[in-house]
Scaffold this motif. Structure first.
Motif, PDB file in Angstrom:
ATOM      1  N   SER A 200      24.374  28.364 -18.903  1.00 42.24           N
ATOM      2  CA  SER A 200      25.214  27.714 -17.894  1.00 42.24           C
ATOM      3  C   SER A 200      24.964  28.285 -16.506  1.00 42.24           C
ATOM      4  O   SER A 200      25.252  27.630 -15.493  1.00 42.24           O
ATOM      5  CB  SER A 200      26.690  27.862 -18.254  1.00 42.24           C
ATOM      6  OG  SER A 200      27.108  29.222 -18.159  1.00 42.24           O
ATOM      7  N   ARG A 202      22.174  28.689 -15.170  1.00 38.70           N
ATOM      8  CA  ARG A 202      21.048  28.017 -14.521  1.00 38.70           C
ATOM      9  C   ARG A 202      21.545  27.008 -13.490  1.00 38.70           C
ATOM     10  O   ARG A 202      20.942  26.830 -12.432  1.00 38.70           O
ATOM     11  CB  ARG A 202      20.187  27.311 -15.570  1.00 38.70           C
ATOM     12  CG  ARG A 202      19.489  28.291 -16.521  1.00 38.70           C
ATOM     13  CD  ARG A 202      18.747  27.579 -17.619  1.00 38.70           C
ATOM     14  NE  ARG A 202      18.223  28.522 -18.601  1.00 38.70           N
ATOM     15  CZ  ARG A 202      17.692  28.175 -19.759  1.00 38.70           C
ATOM     16  NH1 ARG A 202      17.593  26.887 -20.078  1.00 38.70           N
ATOM     17  NH2 ARG A 202      17.253  29.096 -20.596  1.00 38.70           N
ATOM     18  N   ARG A 203      22.634  26.335 -13.815  1.00 34.12           N
ATOM     19  CA  ARG A 203      23.202  25.389 -12.853  1.00 34.12           C
ATOM     20  C   ARG A 203      23.715  26.120 -11.624  1.00 34.12           C
ATOM     21  O   ARG A 203      23.551  25.651 -10.497  1.00 34.12           O
ATOM     22  CB  ARG A 203      24.334  24.604 -13.508  1.00 34.12           C
ATOM     23  CG  ARG A 203      24.947  23.536 -12.602  1.00 34.12           C
ATOM     24  CD  ARG A 203      25.912  22.667 -13.377  1.00 34.12           C
ATOM     25  NE  ARG A 203      26.996  23.456 -13.929  1.00 34.12           N
ATOM     26  CZ  ARG A 203      28.099  23.776 -13.248  1.00 34.12           C
ATOM     27  NH1 ARG A 203      28.259  23.373 -12.001  1.00 34.12           N
ATOM     28  NH2 ARG A 203      29.050  24.483 -13.822  1.00 34.12           N
ATOM     29  N   VAL A 204      24.317  27.297 -11.835  1.00 30.58           N
ATOM     30  CA  VAL A 204      24.789  28.108 -10.711  1.00 30.58           C
ATOM     31  C   VAL A 204      23.611  28.544  -9.854  1.00 30.58           C
ATOM     32  O   VAL A 204      23.635  28.428  -8.621  1.00 30.58           O
ATOM     33  CB  VAL A 204      25.568  29.339 -11.220  1.00 30.58           C
ATOM     34  CG1 VAL A 204      25.914  30.266 -10.061  1.00 30.58           C
ATOM     35  CG2 VAL A 204      26.820  28.906 -11.968  1.00 30.58           C
ATOM     36  N   GLY A 206      20.821  27.185  -9.495  1.00 31.62           N
ATOM     37  CA  GLY A 206      20.191  26.061  -8.813  1.00 31.62           C
ATOM     38  C   GLY A 206      21.022  25.437  -7.721  1.00 31.62           C
ATOM     39  O   GLY A 206      20.538  24.568  -6.992  1.00 31.62           O
ATOM     40  N   ASP A 207      22.266  25.877  -7.575  1.00 29.09           N
ATOM     41  CA  ASP A 207      23.157  25.331  -6.551  1.00 29.09           C
ATOM     42  C   ASP A 207      22.792  25.918  -5.189  1.00 29.09           C
ATOM     43  O   ASP A 207      22.857  27.135  -4.999  1.00 29.09           O
ATOM     44  CB  ASP A 207      24.605  25.681  -6.904  1.00 29.09           C
ATOM     45  CG  ASP A 207      25.617  25.113  -5.915  1.00 29.09           C
ATOM     46  OD1 ASP A 207      25.200  24.475  -4.926  1.00 29.09           O
ATOM     47  OD2 ASP A 207      26.822  25.332  -6.120  1.00 29.09           O
TER      48      ASP A 207
END
Length: 409
Positions: A200, A202-204, A206-207
């Motif tokens: 999870s 990874r989304r952080v 990539g932000d």
């Protein structure tokens, strides 16, 4: 605790490590007489060895035993000094207890991390406490991310002085010569391991606004991709993905938000690496971009990571003195305002950017926190170099021989 009750003005935690030794040597040559400096680490014996090799001004500096795995020792260390500068990494493994101890003690703190997930967690866990105690917690005080952060800060200042609108489009092109240390590799490995352990994140990671103090308030301005295909610039230069862009860009955006989006609500900020011109530049750009993808993939896969562990520099090692002396960095930052006015900033310096030049940046950041408190921006909490140190650090780095300038184009 009252500052007058503290035994030290400035303590270097991690003084026996590769960068810690470079930082201690810089401070021994540039700290004014009368400033009470201490050297801290796990081993008193190794600290004494480091101190013995420093310039004469440091020979009487006290050595202090503290361990990142011993919270009581960190509390005592933080409460003993007004400023603590730490080189103990990877910060995701060892840094959080140090940040929390400094925030609780009201002790100003500086590090040289380039670890996005660590800064995000430190921000969430220490910002409120540090604002209450008055501690300035300043991350990214090395080549990650002072040139990027201060260049954009100066561009915004220059545009504001000219009565121009906010910055709209800012692009940094980095060129450099330098080496690689085991500590840097270990930090990269730690970040890859964190992403593998919790997908999870990874989304952080990539932000583009992962470090914003108010994510919901960020505008929907599209941001450049951190990694992409090689690009030929209008002047003929080829650019490639810049390994530090995923971290630096988020520090700059955090600086903008912490100042109420003073750079511009519609700021679009990106970074690439300049690699040369012509056919050779094109080949180099393709190789650099592919190499970065390959390195991350190799560190993510157990068997290839084991091979890399045998051939890459080990923690505690780093570039030779000749490599550190002959290195350099230069960042060219082009900006356009909302009304179309154009500006350019240059940040440059001699010495390997990640080590010799970083020792200057981190050392001057620590000295600014120690000696210039009455001139610093009136802020506390989890900060960036631009928001915590601003023009004071720019002045110090110029005096140390680095270039920081912003002009109209």
């Amino acid at each position: 605790m009252a500052e007058s009750a503290r035994d030290h003005d400035l303590v270097v935690f991690g003084a026996t490590g590769f960068v810690g030794r470079l930082l201690a040597a810089y401070l021994a040559e540039h700290t004014p007489p009368g400033v009470r400096v201490g050297l801290a680490g796990r081993s008193r014996t190794r600290l004494l060895e480091v101190r013995a090799a420093l310039p004469p001004a440091a020979r009487e500096w006290p050595v202090l035993e503290a361990d990142a795995g011993d919270p009581a020792s960190l509390t005592a260390l933080a409460e003993s000094t007004r400023v603590l500068v730490t080189t103990v990494g990877p910060y995701a493994r060892y840094g959080m207890p140090v940040v929390e101890a400094c925030a609780a003690a009201g002790t100003h703190y500086a590090d040289l991390t380039g670890e996005l997930l660590f800064v995000r967690e430190a921000m969430s866990r220490s910002d409120a406490v540090a604002r209450e105690t008055g501690a300035r917690i300043v991350h990214a005080c090395g080549y990650d991310s002072i040139p990027s952060d201060l260049s954009t800060f100066l561009l915004a200042e220059r545009a504001r002085a000219d009565g121009a609108d906010g910055l709209r489009d800012v692009r940094l092109v980095a060129t450099l010569r330098g080496g690689l240390s085991g500590g840097t590799i270990d930090s990269m490995r730690a970040q890859v391991e964190a992403l593998q352990g919790d997908p999870s994140l990874r989304r952080v990671a990539g932000d583009p606004f992962a470090l914003s103090p108010d994510r919901a308030a960020e505008p929907d301005t599209p941001q450049p991709r951190d990694a992409g295909l090689p690009v030929r610039m209008p002047d003929g230069r080829w650019t490639a993905a810049f390994v530090m862009a995923p971290f630096n860009t988020r520090i700059v955006r955090r600086s903008n938000a912490l100042q109420g989006w003073a750079y511009g609500r519609g700021l679009s900020y990106g970074e690439v690496m300049g690699v040369g011109r012509g056919p050779l530049g094109a080949v180099t750009a393709a190789g650099v971009s592919a190499g970065l993808v390959g390195a991350v993939s190799a560190l993510s896969f157990g068997p290839t990571r084991a091979v890399l562990d045998r051939v890459l520099p080990a923690p505690g090692s780093g570039p030779s003195e000749a490599v550190r002396r002959n290195g350099w960095f230069r960042m060219t930052v082009d900006a356009e305002t909302e009304s179309g006015r154009r500006y350019r900033a240059i940040a440059a310096g001699k010495g390997d950017p990640g080590y010799r030049a970083t020792a200057v940046m981190l050392g001057e950041s620590a000295l600014a926190l120690t000696l210039d408190a009455d001139r610093l921006p009136d802020r506390a909490g989890s900060l960036t170099p631009a928001t915590a140190l601003g023009d004071v650090l720019v002045e110090r780095l110029r005096a140390a021989g680095h270039t920081y300038e912003a002009t109209g184009v």
